[in-house]
Design a protein around this motif. Structure first.
Motif, mmCIF file in Angstrom:
data_model
loop_
_atom_site.group_PDB
_atom_site.id
_atom_site.type_symbol
_atom_site.label_atom_id
_atom_site.label_comp_id
_atom_site.label_asym_id
_atom_site.label_seq_id
_atom_site.Cartn_x
_atom_site.Cartn_y
_atom_site.Cartn_z
ATOM 1 N N SER A 213 -53.388 -22.825 66.564
ATOM 2 C CA SER A 213 -54.035 -21.744 65.822
ATOM 3 C C SER A 213 -55.269 -22.294 65.126
ATOM 4 N N PRO A 214 -56.457 -21.752 65.405
ATOM 5 C CA PRO A 214 -57.653 -22.260 64.720
ATOM 6 C C PRO A 214 -57.618 -22.018 63.219
ATOM 7 N N TYR A 215 -56.845 -21.037 62.779
ATOM 8 C CA TYR A 215 -56.756 -20.721 61.358
ATOM 9 C C TYR A 215 -55.844 -21.713 60.635
ATOM 10 N N VAL A 216 -54.711 -22.009 61.236
ATOM 11 C CA VAL A 216 -53.810 -23.013 60.669
ATOM 12 C C VAL A 216 -54.497 -24.376 60.649
ATOM 13 N N ALA B 51 -68.384 -18.759 63.218
ATOM 14 C CA ALA B 51 -67.307 -19.519 63.850
ATOM 15 C C ALA B 51 -66.000 -18.747 63.822
ATOM 16 N N ASN B 52 -65.704 -18.135 62.686
ATOM 17 C CA ASN B 52 -64.460 -17.389 62.550
ATOM 18 C C ASN B 52 -64.436 -16.165 63.469
ATOM 19 N N SER B 53 -65.557 -15.457 63.547
ATOM 20 C CA SER B 53 -65.622 -14.278 64.419
ATOM 21 C C SER B 53 -65.459 -14.670 65.882
ATOM 22 N N THR B 54 -66.053 -15.798 66.259
ATOM 23 C CA THR B 54 -65.918 -16.278 67.638
ATOM 24 C C THR B 54 -64.466 -16.645 67.921
ATOM 25 N N ALA B 55 -63.832 -17.312 66.971
ATOM 26 C CA ALA B 55 -62.427 -17.673 67.136
ATOM 27 C C ALA B 55 -61.547 -16.434 67.256
ATOM 28 N N GLU B 56 -61.848 -15.399 66.489
ATOM 29 C CA GLU B 56 -61.066 -14.159 66.568
ATOM 30 C C GLU B 56 -61.125 -13.559 67.964
ATOM 31 N N VAL C 63 -59.052 -15.709 70.324
ATOM 32 C CA VAL C 63 -57.625 -15.436 70.163
ATOM 33 C C VAL C 63 -57.261 -14.108 70.824
ATOM 34 N N ALA C 64 -58.111 -13.102 70.659
ATOM 35 C CA ALA C 64 -57.857 -11.802 71.290
ATOM 36 C C ALA C 64 -57.780 -11.939 72.805
ATOM 37 N N LEU C 65 -58.615 -12.790 73.367
ATOM 38 C CA LEU C 65 -58.591 -12.986 74.817
ATOM 39 C C LEU C 65 -57.314 -13.689 75.253
ATOM 40 N N VAL C 66 -56.807 -14.603 74.438
ATOM 41 C CA VAL C 66 -55.528 -15.239 74.743
ATOM 42 C C VAL C 66 -54.425 -14.190 74.835
ATOM 43 N N TYR C 67 -54.396 -13.290 73.859
ATOM 44 C CA TYR C 67 -53.364 -12.254 73.867
ATOM 45 C C TYR C 67 -53.501 -11.362 75.096
ATOM 46 N N GLU D 280 -49.981 -6.256 84.936
ATOM 47 C CA GLU D 280 -50.334 -4.923 85.405
ATOM 48 C C GLU D 280 -51.113 -4.123 84.365
ATOM 49 N N TYR D 281 -51.117 -4.614 83.128
ATOM 50 C CA TYR D 281 -51.855 -3.929 82.067
ATOM 51 C C TYR D 281 -53.135 -4.659 81.665
ATOM 52 N N HIS D 282 -53.506 -5.681 82.421
ATOM 53 C CA HIS D 282 -54.754 -6.374 82.106
ATOM 54 C C HIS D 282 -55.935 -5.426 82.307
ATOM 55 N N TRP D 283 -56.884 -5.528 81.401
ATOM 56 C CA TRP D 283 -58.060 -4.663 81.417
ATOM 57 C C TRP D 283 -59.269 -5.565 81.620
ATOM 58 N N GLU D 284 -59.729 -5.658 82.836
ATOM 59 C CA GLU D 284 -60.784 -6.605 83.183
ATOM 60 C C GLU D 284 -62.084 -6.330 82.432
ATOM 61 N N GLU D 285 -62.400 -5.058 82.244
ATOM 62 C CA GLU D 285 -63.619 -4.726 81.513
ATOM 63 C C GLU D 285 -63.549 -5.221 80.076
ATOM 64 N N TRP D 286 -62.384 -5.093 79.467
ATOM 65 C CA TRP D 286 -62.212 -5.555 78.090
ATOM 66 C C TRP D 286 -62.280 -7.078 78.022
ATOM 67 N N GLN D 287 -61.637 -7.749 78.973
ATOM 68 C CA GLN D 287 -61.697 -9.205 79.004
ATOM 69 C C GLN D 287 -63.124 -9.689 79.192
ATOM 70 N N SER D 288 -63.881 -9.010 80.036
ATOM 71 C CA SER D 288 -65.272 -9.384 80.257
ATOM 72 C C SER D 288 -66.083 -9.234 78.975
ATOM 73 N N ARG D 289 -65.803 -8.181 78.219
ATOM 74 C CA ARG D 289 -66.514 -7.992 76.960
ATOM 75 C C ARG D 289 -66.162 -9.084 75.966
ATOM 76 N N LEU D 290 -64.889 -9.433 75.882
ATOM 77 C CA LEU D 290 -64.479 -10.505 74.986
ATOM 78 C C LEU D 290 -65.153 -11.819 75.359
ATOM 79 N N LYS D 291 -65.198 -12.123 76.653
ATOM 80 C CA LYS D 291 -65.859 -13.363 77.104
ATOM 81 C C LYS D 291 -67.327 -13.368 76.701
#
Length: 204
Positions: free
Chosen positions: A9-12, A98-103, A106-110, A118-129
């Protein structure tokens, strides 16, 4: 004091490094919100998030910035954030990037690892990347070529910048691909310090 949470965890990890750089002794309990540790952590934090820091008098503290603020307030001669003025504003802005990038990382990990395929959303993952890459590019531009923003020793923003890069390197190496060399060199320099490098997470 007792610190709950894993170094992945980058926060811990930020709290662990902050304490180490201030010379504080902290007992580590590396529990994770995933799996069997969930109920244990619920008893310490009703929203079941880490980090959780138990002070010597038994007080429980949650949320990274609140904990860091307390650490600086109670060690004024070892502050990792400037107390006031332009230096404080600039430091907090670097930390915020740095914190916003880490957030986002982490969202992409989840989304990649916790959500059923079957619920992966490629468009959302692309935006996170894209957001992660944008944050890393800004941190790459901000990274000093030598030393740290805090001088010979890192300040709070230096910790956050290095930890964010390390987290992306472990979890999303496909985003890096050698694109942020100045930030990579900066993170390596930070990890050469035992107070930071001792907590660097490993892949897997």
């Amino acid at each position: 004091m007792i610190l709950y949470g894993r170094d992945m965890s980058p926060y811990v990890r930020r709290i662990a490094c902050w304490c180490a750089l201030q010379g504080r002794e902290v007992e580590r309990r590396k529990l994770t919100v995933a799996g069997e540790d969930f109920e244990t952590l619920r008893g310490l934090n009703p929203v079941v998030r880490v980090p959780i820091l138990i002070l010597d008098d038994g007080t429980r503290m949650i949320e990274t910035f609140a904990i860091c603020d307390w650490l600086d307030e109670t060690a004024p001669d070892r502050r990792l954030l400037p107390e006031s003025g332009l230096a404080r504003r600039n430091c907090l802005q670097r930390l915020a990037i740095a914190n916003s990038t880490a957030e986002k990382a982490v969202a992409l990990v989840y989304d990649r690892n916790r959500r059923p395929a079957e619920y992966h959303w490629e468009e959302w993952q692309s935006r996170l990347k894209d957001q992660i890459a944008g944050g890393l590019a800004e941190l790459n531009a901000l990274a000093p070529e030598e030393g740290f923003h805090g001088g010979d020793r890192p300040d709070g923003s230096d910790i956050a910048m290095a930890i964010t890069f390390d987290f992306v390197e472990v979890q999303h190496p496909d985003i890096l691909e050698g694109r942020f060399p100045r930030l990579a060199a900066f993170a390596a320099r930070a990890n050469a310090l035992p107070e930071i490098g001792a907590t660097k997470p490993l892949p897997g």
